[in-house]
Design a protein around this motif. Structure first.
Motif, mmCIF file in Angstrom:
data_model
loop_
_atom_site.group_PDB
_atom_site.id
_atom_site.type_symbol
_atom_site.label_atom_id
_atom_site.label_comp_id
_atom_site.label_asym_id
_atom_site.label_seq_id
_atom_site.Cartn_x
_atom_site.Cartn_y
_atom_site.Cartn_z
ATOM 1 N N ASP A 29 42.957 44.199 43.320
ATOM 2 C CA ASP A 29 42.232 43.814 42.078
ATOM 3 C C ASP A 29 41.281 42.614 42.211
ATOM 4 N N TRP A 30 41.742 41.477 43.187
ATOM 5 C CA TRP A 30 40.729 40.380 43.477
ATOM 6 C C TRP A 30 39.580 40.986 44.268
ATOM 7 N N GLY A 158 49.929 41.841 34.012
ATOM 8 C CA GLY A 158 49.035 40.556 33.832
ATOM 9 C C GLY A 158 48.624 39.913 34.978
ATOM 10 N N PHE A 159 49.412 39.659 36.069
ATOM 11 C CA PHE A 159 49.095 39.039 37.339
ATOM 12 C C PHE A 159 48.040 39.797 37.958
ATOM 13 N N GLY A 160 48.053 40.963 37.903
ATOM 14 C CA GLY A 160 46.924 41.905 38.590
ATOM 15 C C GLY A 160 45.719 41.660 37.955
ATOM 16 N N GLY A 164 42.111 39.578 39.316
ATOM 17 C CA GLY A 164 40.971 40.145 39.289
ATOM 18 C C GLY A 164 40.069 39.345 38.736
ATOM 19 N N TYR A 165 40.220 38.663 37.721
ATOM 20 C CA TYR A 165 39.245 37.718 37.037
ATOM 21 C C TYR A 165 39.021 36.546 38.116
ATOM 22 N N LEU A 166 40.060 35.884 38.544
ATOM 23 C CA LEU A 166 40.199 34.907 39.595
ATOM 24 C C LEU A 166 39.086 35.321 40.885
ATOM 25 N N GLY A 167 39.478 36.505 41.208
ATOM 26 C CA GLY A 167 38.264 37.100 42.337
ATOM 27 C C GLY A 167 36.926 37.186 41.791
ATOM 28 N N PHE A 208 35.016 43.432 48.845
ATOM 29 C CA PHE A 208 35.894 44.584 48.382
ATOM 30 C C PHE A 208 36.809 45.075 49.454
ATOM 31 N N LEU A 209 36.010 45.445 50.309
ATOM 32 C CA LEU A 209 36.756 46.186 51.553
ATOM 33 C C LEU A 209 37.963 45.541 52.232
#
Length: 443
Positions: A29-30, A158-160, A164-167, A208-209
Motif C-alpha cells: 500500500d505504501w 486501517g493500518f494498511g 498508503g497515505y504516509l507512503g 511502486f516496484l
C-alpha cells in the motif's frame, strides 16, 4: 459458493497476526501511493490537463472519459480475473504480475511530451495503469484475512490505508524536492520538454516496484485446490452468476453492501483522482502548491484512517462509513461554493479526513459479514465487483463539466465536476442506509 481452504482464507481468532506479514502487506500500500497520489491525483494528471496539452476544461473531459473506459474494462474483466486467481491458488502470482504491469505502464509515461498530440497516449497509459492496479488490488485486498485475525481485521485494514497515505507523503515530498522545486541543481530537474515531470513517472514506477516486492516474499501463496479442469472464461462468468444468486438467496444484506460499497467507493476514488486537477484548474494552484497540499492532505487522511480503524472496533463499521460519507457530502458542497484557495485548503483537508475511515471501514465491514471458510471468496468478490460501477464517478465528473461549460465563464466549468462526484457519494450513502450492520458480537 467457491470454497477456499479455511487455513488460507481466514486465521483463527485465537492466533495473533504475523507482524512481518502485516508490515510486508502494508508496504505494498505504501508503494502503490506513488501511483495513486503522484501519478493519478496530484502531479501527472495535473500535467496532462495543463495548457501544454490544449484547453484545460477539454483536457479534463478527455481524462475523465479515459478513466471511465478503464472503469468499464475493470467491471467486465476484474471479477473473473480475481475468481480464477483464487480458484487456481495463484493469488500472490497475479498480484506480482499486475504490479509489474502497472510499473511498465507508469514508466512509459516518460515518453509523454508536453504537446497536444501526446494527450491521448498519456491518458491511455494512465487508464491502462489504473486497470492493472485494480487487478492487483483484487488480490491484495483478498490477502487481508490471511495477515489479520477476525478481532484485528479493522485495525490491520486501517493500518494498511494509513501506510498508503504516509507512503504518498514520502513520495510527494521527494517529487517536490527532486523534480518540481529541486533542492539542488541536477540534470533531472530540467523543465525543458517537461523532463522533470516525465521523470516523475520513472520515479513512481520504481517506488511502486521496490515497495511492492516484500509482500510477494513474506505472505505465502494460497494452497492449490484439488486437481480439476480449469473452467473457461464463459464458465467462470456462469460461476460468478451462481455465486451472486446464492448471496441473493441466503445473504441479501451482504449483496446489498457489495452494491452500495461499489458506488460510494467509486466516489471516494474520484475525490483523489480529480482532487489535484480541481486544485490547479479551478482554484489556480501551481503544481508546487498542489504537491504541498497533497502532503498535508495525506497526513490528515492517514490520521483519519488510523482513527477510523480504532473507532470501527468500538462502534462498528457501518456507523463509521455513514458518518464519513455524510461529512464528505457536506464538505463537497462547501468546496463547490468556495471562492478561493483558502476555501480549498479548509474543505479539501476535511475531504481527506473523511475519505480514509470510509475506505478502511468498508473493507472491515465485509470481513465481519464473512462466514468461516468463505472469507477469501467474499473479499475477492468485494474487490472485483466493487469496481463494477467504476465508470460512474469519472463519467459524472466529465458530464457535469460538459453540461456547465456553455453556461459559465471559460475555465470555470471544472468546478461543477465536484457536484458530479458528490452525486455518486450521495447515491452510495442512500444505498448503504438499509443495509444491516454486522451483529454486535462480530464487532
Amino acid at each position: 459458493m467457491i470454497e477456499q481452504p479455511a487455513a488460507a482464507a481466514v486465521p483463527s481468532a485465537a492466533r495473533r497476526p504475523n507482524t512481518p506479514q502485516v508490515l510486508a502487506w502494508a508496504a505494498w500500500d505504501w508503494g502503490s501511493a506513488a501511483i495513486n497520489a503522484v501519478m493519478t491525483t496530484f502531479v501527472f494528471t495535473v500535467y496532462l490537463t495543463s495548457e501544454a496539452f490544449g484547453e484545460t476544461d477539454a483536457n479534463s473531459v478527455v481524462l475523465g472519459n479515459a478513466l471511465a473506459v478503464a472503469g468499464v474494462a475493470i467491471a467486465v474483466l476484474a471479477p473473473v480475473a480475481g475468481q480464477r486467481s483464487d480458484a487456481g491458488g495463484r493469488r500472490k502470482y497475479w498480484l506480482g504480475v499486475n504490479t509489474v504491469l502497472v510499473t511498465l505502464a507508469t514508466a512509459a509515461c516518460f515518453f509523454v511530451f508536453p504537446s497536444p498530440e501526446y494527450l491521448l497516449p498519456g491518458v491511455a497509459l494512465i487508464a491502462l495503469a489504473s486497470v492493472f492496479a485494480e487487478f492487483a488490488t483484487v488480490n491484495y485486498n483478498a490477502m487481508l484475512p490471511q495477515v489479520s485475525t477476525p478481532r484485528t481485521v479493522g485495525r490491520v485494514s486501517g493500518f494498511g490505508w494509513g501506510m498508503g497515505y504516509l507512503g504518498g507523503i514520502a513520495a510527494l515530498a521527494l517529487v517536490l524536492v527532486l523534480f518540481v522545486q529541486p533542492a539542488f541543481d541536477w540534470p533531472g530537474a530540467s523543465e525543458e520538454g517537461a523532463l522533470n515531470l516525465r521523470l516523475v513517472a520513472v520515479f513512481s514506477a520504481t517506488w511502486f516496484l521496490v515497495f511492492g516486492l516484500p509482500v510477494l516474499f513474506a505472505v505465502p501463496e494460497l494452497p492449490r485446490p484439488a486437481a480439476s479442469a480449469r473452467p473457461g472464461i464463459l464458465a467462470s462468468y456462469r460461476r460468478l452468476g451462481r455465486t451472486v444468486a446464492g448471496l441473493a438467496r441466503s445473504e441479501p444484506h451482504t449483496l446489498f453492501f457489495l452494491g452500495a460499497s461499489a458506488v460510494f467507493r467509486d466516489g471516494l476514488a474520484a475525490v483523489f483522482a480529480f482532487g489535484g486537477v480541481i486544485a490547479a484548474g479551478t482554484f489556480g494552484f501551481a503544481l508546487s502548491e498542489v504537491i504541498v497540499f497533497a502532503i498535508a492532505g495525506n497526513v490528515v487522511a492517514a490520521a483519519g484512517a488510523v482513527a477510523g480503524g480504532a473507532l470501527d472496533d468500538r462502534v462498528g463499521p457501518k456507523r463509521v462509513i455513514v458518518w464519513s460519507l455524510a461529512g464528505l457530502l457536506a464538505t463537497a458542497v462547501g468546496l463547490f461554493l468556495s471562492p478561493g484557495a483558502a476555501g480549498f485548503w479548509v474543505f479539501g483537508l476535511l475531504l481527506c479526513l473523511f475519505v480514509g475511515p470510509a475506505q478502511s471501514s468498508s473493507r472491515a465491514f465485509l470481513a465481519r459479514l464473512a462466514k468461516t471458510g468463505r472469507e477469501g471468496e467474499l473479499f475477492g468478490l468485494y474487490a472485483t465487483t466493487g469496481r463494477a460501477v467504476s465508470f460512474l464517478a469519472p463519467t459524472l465528473f466529465a458530464a457535469a463539466i460538459a453540461l456547465a461549460a456553455p453556461h459559465v465563464a471559460e475555465g470555470q466549468a471544472q468546478r461543477y465536476g465536484i457536484l458530479g462526484i458528490a452525486a455518486v457519494l450521495l447515491a452510495g450513502l442512500l444505498l448503504l442506509l438499509p443495509v444491516r450492520s454486522p451483529a454486535k458480537s462480530d464487532v
